[in-house]
Design a protein around this motif. Structure first.
Motif, PDB file in Angstrom:
ATOM      1  N   ILE A   1       0.275  -0.915   0.070  1.00  0.00           N
ATOM      2  CA  ILE A   1      -0.361   0.055   0.082  1.00  0.00           C
ATOM      3  C   ILE A   1       1.027   1.141  -0.111  1.00  0.00           C
ATOM      4  O   ILE A   1       1.569   0.936   0.579  1.00  0.00           O
ATOM      5  CB  ILE A   1      -1.135  -0.070   1.496  1.00  0.00           C
ATOM      6  N   VAL A   2       0.464   1.877  -1.030  1.00  0.00           N
ATOM      7  CA  VAL A   2       1.281   3.136  -1.128  1.00  0.00           C
ATOM      8  C   VAL A   2       0.762   4.487  -1.032  1.00  0.00           C
ATOM      9  O   VAL A   2      -0.634   4.374  -1.948  1.00  0.00           O
ATOM     10  CB  VAL A   2       1.806   3.415  -2.709  1.00  0.00           C
ATOM     11  N   LEU A   3       1.065   5.409  -0.384  1.00  0.00           N
ATOM     12  CA  LEU A   3      -0.396   6.454  -0.370  1.00  0.00           C
ATOM     13  C   LEU A   3      -0.046   8.063  -1.661  1.00  0.00           C
ATOM     14  O   LEU A   3       1.310   7.853  -1.967  1.00  0.00           O
ATOM     15  CB  LEU A   3       0.829   7.306   1.125  1.00  0.00           C
ATOM     16  N   ALA A   4      -1.101   7.698  -2.225  1.00  0.00           N
ATOM     17  CA  ALA A   4      -0.821   8.670  -3.629  1.00  0.00           C
ATOM     18  C   ALA A   4      -1.016   9.645  -3.639  1.00  0.00           C
ATOM     19  O   ALA A   4      -0.708  10.032  -2.589  1.00  0.00           O
ATOM     20  CB  ALA A   4      -2.134   8.545  -3.984  1.00  0.00           C
ATOM     21  N   SER A   5      -0.398  10.886  -4.564  1.00  0.00           N
ATOM     22  CA  SER A   5      -0.036  11.663  -4.563  1.00  0.00           C
ATOM     23  C   SER A   5      -0.984  12.716  -4.282  1.00  0.00           C
ATOM     24  O   SER A   5      -1.949  12.372  -4.960  1.00  0.00           O
ATOM     25  CB  SER A   5       0.739  12.591  -6.356  1.00  0.00           C
ATOM     26  N   GLY A   6      -0.531  13.574  -3.197  1.00  0.00           N
ATOM     27  CA  GLY A   6      -1.416  14.626  -3.111  1.00  0.00           C
ATOM     28  C   GLY A   6      -2.691  14.022  -2.067  1.00  0.00           C
ATOM     29  O   GLY A   6      -3.324  15.208  -1.506  1.00  0.00           O
TER      30      GLY A   6
ATOM     31  N   ILE B   1       2.832  -2.269 -12.749  1.00  0.00           N
ATOM     32  CA  ILE B   1       2.077  -1.227 -12.608  1.00  0.00           C
ATOM     33  C   ILE B   1       1.623  -0.915 -11.059  1.00  0.00           C
ATOM     34  O   ILE B   1       1.088  -1.545  -9.561  1.00  0.00           O
ATOM     35  CB  ILE B   1       0.737  -1.987 -12.978  1.00  0.00           C
ATOM     36  N   ILE B   2       1.004   0.351 -10.222  1.00  0.00           N
ATOM     37  CA  ILE B   2       0.999   0.860  -9.441  1.00  0.00           C
ATOM     38  C   ILE B   2      -1.056   0.727  -9.336  1.00  0.00           C
ATOM     39  O   ILE B   2      -0.613   1.876 -10.500  1.00  0.00           O
ATOM     40  CB  ILE B   2       1.383   2.353  -8.416  1.00  0.00           C
ATOM     41  N   GLY B   3      -1.321   0.627  -8.765  1.00  0.00           N
ATOM     42  CA  GLY B   3      -2.766   0.276  -9.558  1.00  0.00           C
ATOM     43  C   GLY B   3      -3.548   1.076  -8.279  1.00  0.00           C
ATOM     44  O   GLY B   3      -3.624   1.348  -7.091  1.00  0.00           O
ATOM     45  N   THR B   4      -4.251   2.377  -8.669  1.00  0.00           N
ATOM     46  CA  THR B   4      -4.778   3.267  -8.002  1.00  0.00           C
ATOM     47  C   THR B   4      -6.407   3.802  -8.642  1.00  0.00           C
ATOM     48  O   THR B   4      -6.096   3.889  -9.934  1.00  0.00           O
ATOM     49  CB  THR B   4      -4.353   4.495  -8.352  1.00  0.00           C
ATOM     50  N   GLY B   5      -7.375   3.919  -7.062  1.00  0.00           N
ATOM     51  CA  GLY B   5      -8.502   4.548  -7.863  1.00  0.00           C
ATOM     52  C   GLY B   5      -9.180   3.798  -7.004  1.00  0.00           C
ATOM     53  O   GLY B   5      -9.488   2.638  -7.765  1.00  0.00           O
ATOM     54  N   GLY B   6      -9.844   4.649  -5.771  1.00  0.00           N
ATOM     55  CA  GLY B   6     -10.563   3.828  -5.589  1.00  0.00           C
ATOM     56  C   GLY B   6     -10.869   3.161  -4.344  1.00  0.00           C
ATOM     57  O   GLY B   6     -11.999   2.057  -3.769  1.00  0.00           O
ATOM     58  N   VAL B   7      -9.373   2.892  -4.126  1.00  0.00           N
ATOM     59  CA  VAL B   7      -9.336   1.100  -2.631  1.00  0.00           C
ATOM     60  C   VAL B   7      -9.405   1.770  -1.657  1.00  0.00           C
ATOM     61  O   VAL B   7      -8.952   2.491  -1.198  1.00  0.00           O
ATOM     62  CB  VAL B   7      -7.906   1.306  -3.190  1.00  0.00           C
ATOM     63  N   THR B   8     -10.537   1.611  -1.170  1.00  0.00           N
ATOM     64  CA  THR B   8     -10.488   2.099   0.098  1.00  0.00           C
ATOM     65  C   THR B   8     -10.645   0.646   1.375  1.00  0.00           C
ATOM     66  O   THR B   8     -10.089   0.823   2.056  1.00  0.00           O
ATOM     67  CB  THR B   8     -12.511   2.186   0.224  1.00  0.00           C
ATOM     68  N   THR B   9     -10.647  -0.460   0.528  1.00  0.00           N
ATOM     69  CA  THR B   9     -10.641  -1.734   1.672  1.00  0.00           C
ATOM     70  C   THR B   9      -9.778  -2.769   1.391  1.00  0.00           C
ATOM     71  O   THR B   9      -9.016  -2.778   0.318  1.00  0.00           O
ATOM     72  CB  THR B   9     -12.062  -2.820   2.192  1.00  0.00           C
ATOM     73  N   GLY B  10      -9.493  -3.771   1.599  1.00  0.00           N
ATOM     74  CA  GLY B  10      -8.516  -4.708   2.253  1.00  0.00           C
ATOM     75  C   GLY B  10      -9.119  -5.210   0.822  1.00  0.00           C
ATOM     76  O   GLY B  10      -8.638  -5.707  -0.088  1.00  0.00           O
ATOM     77  N   ARG B  11     -10.393  -5.843   0.492  1.00  0.00           N
ATOM     78  CA  ARG B  11     -10.786  -6.510  -0.581  1.00  0.00           C
ATOM     79  C   ARG B  11     -10.640  -6.296  -1.809  1.00  0.00           C
ATOM     80  O   ARG B  11     -10.197  -6.072  -3.196  1.00  0.00           O
ATOM     81  CB  ARG B  11     -12.218  -6.862  -0.345  1.00  0.00           C
TER      82      ARG B  11
ATOM     83  N   LEU C   1       2.056  -2.827  -7.013  1.00  0.00           N
ATOM     84  CA  LEU C   1       1.454  -1.647  -5.831  1.00  0.00           C
ATOM     85  C   LEU C   1       0.367  -1.608  -5.473  1.00  0.00           C
ATOM     86  O   LEU C   1      -0.033  -1.001  -6.432  1.00  0.00           O
ATOM     87  CB  LEU C   1       2.915  -1.074  -5.140  1.00  0.00           C
ATOM     88  N   VAL C   2      -0.183  -1.123  -4.984  1.00  0.00           N
ATOM     89  CA  VAL C   2      -1.690  -0.437  -4.377  1.00  0.00           C
ATOM     90  C   VAL C   2      -1.540   1.206  -4.551  1.00  0.00           C
ATOM     91  O   VAL C   2      -1.326   1.468  -3.170  1.00  0.00           O
ATOM     92  CB  VAL C   2      -2.801  -1.034  -3.643  1.00  0.00           C
ATOM     93  N   GLY C   3      -1.699   2.329  -4.693  1.00  0.00           N
ATOM     94  CA  GLY C   3      -2.346   3.638  -4.299  1.00  0.00           C
ATOM     95  C   GLY C   3      -3.402   3.887  -3.997  1.00  0.00           C
ATOM     96  O   GLY C   3      -4.678   2.869  -3.511  1.00  0.00           O
TER      97      GLY C   3
ATOM     98  N   VAL D   1      -4.391  -3.460   5.124  1.00  0.00           N
ATOM     99  CA  VAL D   1      -3.504  -3.989   5.063  1.00  0.00           C
ATOM    100  C   VAL D   1      -3.946  -4.937   6.427  1.00  0.00           C
ATOM    101  O   VAL D   1      -3.247  -6.540   5.964  1.00  0.00           O
ATOM    102  CB  VAL D   1      -1.687  -3.440   5.870  1.00  0.00           C
ATOM    103  N   ALA D   2      -4.778  -4.794   7.313  1.00  0.00           N
ATOM    104  CA  ALA D   2      -4.901  -5.834   7.969  1.00  0.00           C
ATOM    105  C   ALA D   2      -5.445  -6.643   7.303  1.00  0.00           C
ATOM    106  O   ALA D   2      -6.138  -7.477   7.450  1.00  0.00           O
ATOM    107  CB  ALA D   2      -5.251  -5.121   9.251  1.00  0.00           C
ATOM    108  N   GLU D   3      -6.915  -5.884   6.393  1.00  0.00           N
ATOM    109  CA  GLU D   3      -7.951  -6.749   5.798  1.00  0.00           C
ATOM    110  C   GLU D   3      -7.450  -7.622   4.826  1.00  0.00           C
ATOM    111  O   GLU D   3      -7.784  -8.648   4.602  1.00  0.00           O
ATOM    112  CB  GLU D   3      -8.419  -6.030   5.809  1.00  0.00           C
TER     113      GLU D   3
END
Ligand SMILES: Cc1cc2nc3c(=O)[nH]c(=O)nc-3n(C[C@H](O)[C@H](O)[C@H](O)COP(=O)(O)O)c2cc1C
Length: 303
Positions: A15-20, A237-247, A259-261, A278-280
């Motif tokens: 899990i990576v903090l996305a830009s901005g 690829i760093i997959g980013t967009g709308g990721v709110t939960t572990g699922r 990686l997941v932004g 991360v825990a989920e």
């Protein structure tokens, strides 16, 4: 179980903090690592300082977030000490996001930023909110992507990641152009263009009128982009967009992300969203008896 190697660097989790989002100073970026992310991305940095757009610049509902911050940032000279500060506080990898109005200027910012202890450069060619100043985002043109990728690559001492736009209908072609021009990785995606109207005042809500949509509504769009890109290129690829939960994060990995932004989730689940996600993920993997993320990366591509 969640350790991830990305372009020869080890992240304690994907899990990576996305830009901005949240982190604009070295101290605040380091604080996000304390809150659970495996690495961080800076706000996009330009050659000169920028004030950004007038307020209101953002709004959110349970389903989506809309912003037109306008790439406000202190400029590259002021960003260097903040990156050094982060480096003194944290051992987590840091991705410096850069943006510019021309290919040459992208090269200039890349050269400057490499004077600081960064691990990667993310090239933001995909902001949908500054069209009035910079015209059509470069992320819609394979020719522009090739030119910018080549110049940034030639000026950088670290691997470069090209950040693409979900507004490009043929995003896999854009990724292929970046790969062919020397990109080391792709971030997909930036926000998608949107607009919201206040029906009492009969006006767009944001001062900039249009903005970029992020948060839960972006997830299926981002997943499709990552899925298509994974099928078309070999670079990670760093997959980013709308990721709110572990699922959601697991779905990104199954689409093909390394990686997941995570950005807007901080609005929905506070700054502790990183540790929660991360825990989920770990919980899901335990339940499904998945030993490593490599086991499920790209799994959605098998028939
Ligand atoms: C308030 C805000 C500011 C952002 N600023 C930047 C930026 O400076 N550079 C950039 O490349 N992306 C920027 N983004 C886009 C995010 O990095 C991310 O690509 C997008 O929000 C989708 O992820 P999310 O749904 O997890 O937020 C910004 C997003 C938001 C919500």
């Amino acid at each position: 179980m969640l350790h991830t190697t990305f372009l020869n660097k080890t992240f304690s989790n994907p899990i990576v903090l996305a830009s901005g989002i949240l982190g604009v100073t070295g101290a605040s970026l380091a604080h996000m690592v304390e809150n659970g992310c495996g690495g961080v991305t800076t706000k996009s940095i330009s050659l000169e300082p920028r004030p950004g757009h007038k307020n209101p610049t953002m709004m959110g509902t349970d389903d989506y977030f809309l912003n037109a911050v306008g790439l406000s940032n202190p400029g590259v000279a002021n960003a260097l000490p903040e990156i050094a500060k982060f480096h003194s506080l944290s051992t987590a990898p840091i991705i410096a996001s850069i943006f510019a109005g021309t290919a040459d200027e992208f090269g200039e910012v890349a050269e400057h930023i490499c004077a600081s202890p960064i691990d990667f450069i993310e090239v933001n060619i995909s902001c949908p909110n500054v069209g009035k100043e910079f015209g059509t985002p470069f992320a819609y043109s394979t020719t522009a992507i090739e030119a910018i990728t080549k110049i940034v690559k030639s000026k950088s001492t670290v691997p470069i990641i090209i950040k693409l736009s979900p507004n490009a209908w043929n995003i896999a072609e854009m990724a292929k152009a970046a790969e062919a021009a020397g990109a080391d990785a792709i971030t997909a995606v930036n926000t998608i263009s949107g607009l919201m109207i206040d029906i009492e005042s009969r006006r767009p809500i944001l001062a900039n009128k249009q903005g970029g949509v992020s948060g839960p509504a972006l997830l299926p769009i981002a997943l499709k982009c990552v899925y298509d890109i994974y099928a078309s290129v070999k670079i990670p690829i760093i997959g980013t967009g709308g990721v709110t939960t572990g699922r959601d994060a697991i779905a990104m990995i199954m689409a093909g992300a390394t990686l997941v932004g995570v950005g807007s989730a901080a609005y929905y689940r506070e700054k502790t969203c990183f540790a929660k996600i991360v825990a989920e993920m770990a919980e899901f993997m335990q339940t499904e008896n998945i030993k490593s993320l490599a086991e499920i990366r790209g799994a959605a591509h098998t028939n």
